[in-house]
Design an enzyme around this catalytic site. Structure first.
Site, PDB file in Angstrom:
ATOM      1  N   ARG A  31       0.829  -1.209   0.000  1.00 23.90           N
ATOM      2  CA  ARG A  31       0.000   0.000   0.000  1.00 23.90           C
ATOM      3  C   ARG A  31       0.861   1.255   0.000  1.00 23.90           C
ATOM      4  NH1 ARG A  31      -3.868   1.829   5.031  1.00 23.90           N
ATOM      5  NH2 ARG A  31      -5.628   2.717   3.875  1.00 23.90           N
ATOM      6  N   ALA A  91      -7.308   6.328   0.114  1.00 20.54           N
ATOM      7  CA  ALA A  91      -7.014   4.896   0.101  1.00 20.54           C
ATOM      8  C   ALA A  91      -7.918   4.259   1.146  1.00 20.54           C
ATOM      9  CB  ALA A  91      -5.545   4.644   0.432  1.00 20.54           C
ATOM     10  N   SER A  92      -8.776   3.363   0.716  1.00 19.69           N
ATOM     11  CA  SER A  92      -9.745   2.760   1.625  1.00 19.69           C
ATOM     12  C   SER A  92      -9.054   1.857   2.640  1.00 19.69           C
ATOM     13  CB  SER A  92     -10.771   1.941   0.840  1.00 19.69           C
ATOM     14  OG  SER A  92     -11.487   2.748  -0.063  1.00 19.69           O
ATOM     15  N   MET A  93      -9.776   1.511   3.697  1.00 20.07           N
ATOM     16  CA  MET A  93      -9.269   0.554   4.673  1.00 20.07           C
ATOM     17  C   MET A  93      -8.915  -0.744   3.962  1.00 20.07           C
ATOM     18  SD  MET A  93     -12.083   1.079   7.702  1.00 20.07           S
ATOM     19  CE  MET A  93     -11.375  -0.213   8.739  1.00 20.07           C
TER      20      MET A  93
END
Length: 384
Positions: A31, A91-93
């Site tokens: 990520r 940025a999503s979980m």
């Protein structure tokens, strides 16, 4: 791999968010490689957006990146540089990312269209597992798209990233076997149905204007391609597709002169019965399905009183229920719609149906744009 990222991976596996088929992608596509130097991490304890600059504090930056928290990367469509406005890219979980990828059920050989490239991490995960030539991603923001292309290219995962409105999809590249949206929807664009093969899947966060909450819907395209239908899986909250953001003219446009002239009554509905226990309480989602074109705002409690407002989005109807400690709530309603009556009726319906959870609700969308919600099955659907 950092120790924090290893801990995150184990946690995602233990919770079931990360399945074995996506584990290699998690380990191979960090990520961190898709995030800018300055980010705003959502602190789950305080509910605040915490600014972190990798150049000034790389350890804290890495720690947040390797946690299961959403991270904002843009405010106000790029016009704002600090929190306080509207978060418009993120940025999503990781847990949400991998649960939605599991819902997508994509396998080698599938072709995937992604709506909302964002940082590019989701596209990178899919490209690693399926092949970069099997993934097309669409991003409406030119600067966001350019940054994502650079990050995907640096990781050797660059497929096709198109800069355009995701409402249009990708007619030139269709048909796809899977479509996933990383932007919240209020309407599924009919053209998407024609760009997904019969039997293919559309996975998207979907909700009503009643609240900002969404639920992930998993639609399977019918054999004739004329409709798509499926259940919701779980609650989420996503930034909305730009063309489908709620348009609200503000409180004063509805209530310029206070409660004067509004009808007044009381209700035995309690604050907990209406709002539930948390931000993802299913009753809020259910009421939104039954009360169309309505926006709810819950104010903070003050001196033992808490107002909850309802605004009609198709006219100037409004309602307010004022909860009090120790006595019945007061209700005011004005306009052609009796919004509180509609909301109270929807709440009773949900209670009488056994207080169903998200997974019992579903949605059917047709090629002419009709949306119908249902409970347990599409036989008794209603328009939304």
């Amino acid at each position: 791999m950092t120790e924090e990222r290893s801990v995150l991976g184990r946690s995602l596996l233990e919770s079931g968010a990360l399945t074995g088929e996506w584990r290699d992608a998690f380990e191979a596509v960090p990520r961190a490689a898709f995030l800018p130097d300055v980010v705003w991490a959502f602190d789950m304890d305080t509910g605040a957006a915490v600014e972190v600059d990798r150049r000034a504090d790389p350890e804290t930056w890495q720690r947040y990146v390797d946690q299961d928290v959403p991270i904002v990367t843009q405010w106000d469509d790029g016009a704002g540089e600090n929190p306080g406005g509207e978060a418009t890219s993120s940025a999503s979980m990781p847990s949400v990312v991998f649960r939605m990828l599991a819902d997508l059920d994509a396998h080698p050989g599938d072709r995937v269209l992604e709506i909302g490239t964002g940082t590019g991490w989701n596209a990178g995960l899919m490209a690693h597992r399926l092949g970069h030539d099997r993934v097309t991603s669409i991003e409406v923001d030119g600067e966001v798209a350019t940054a994502a292309r650079g990050r995907l290219g640096a990781q050797g995962l660059l497929g096709t990233v198109l800069t355009r409105d995701g409402l249009l999809g990708d007619p030139q590249g269709a048909p796809y076997t899977r479509l996933i949206s990383t932007a919240g929807l209020r309407r599924v664009p009919p053209v998407w149905l024609g760009q997904v093969s019969p039997g293919g899947l559309i996975v998207a966060p979907w909700g009503t204007h009643y609240s900002n909450g969404d639920a992930v819907v998993r639609l399977r395209v019918a054999d004739d391609g004329a409709s798509a239908s499926g259940h919701f899986t779980r609650p989420v909250e996503f930034m909305k597709l730009r063309a489908q953001r709620r348009h609200f003219d503000g409180h004063k446009a509805y209530v310029p002169d206070g409660f004067g002239g509004a009808g007044r009554s009381t209700t035995g509905v309690t604050e907990t019965a209406l709002l539930g226990e948390g931000r993802y309480d299913v009753r809020t989602f259910a009421i939104g399905l039954r009360v169309p074109d309505c926006y709810q705002v819950s104010a903070a409690a003050r001196d033992g009183h808490r107002p909850v407002w309802f605004y009609g989005l198709d006219d100037r109807s409004w309602a307010c229920v004022m909860f009090h400690e120790g006595r019945k709530a007061d209700v005011w309603q004005s306009g052609p719609r009796r919004l509180w009556d509609e909301v109270a009726s929807a709440l009773r319906w949900w209670q009488e149906k056994g207080e169903p959870g998200y997974e019992r609700f579903g949605l059917t969308v047709t090629g002419d744009g009709e949306h119908r919600a249902w409970l347990d099955g599409p036989e008794d659907a209603w328009p939304v």
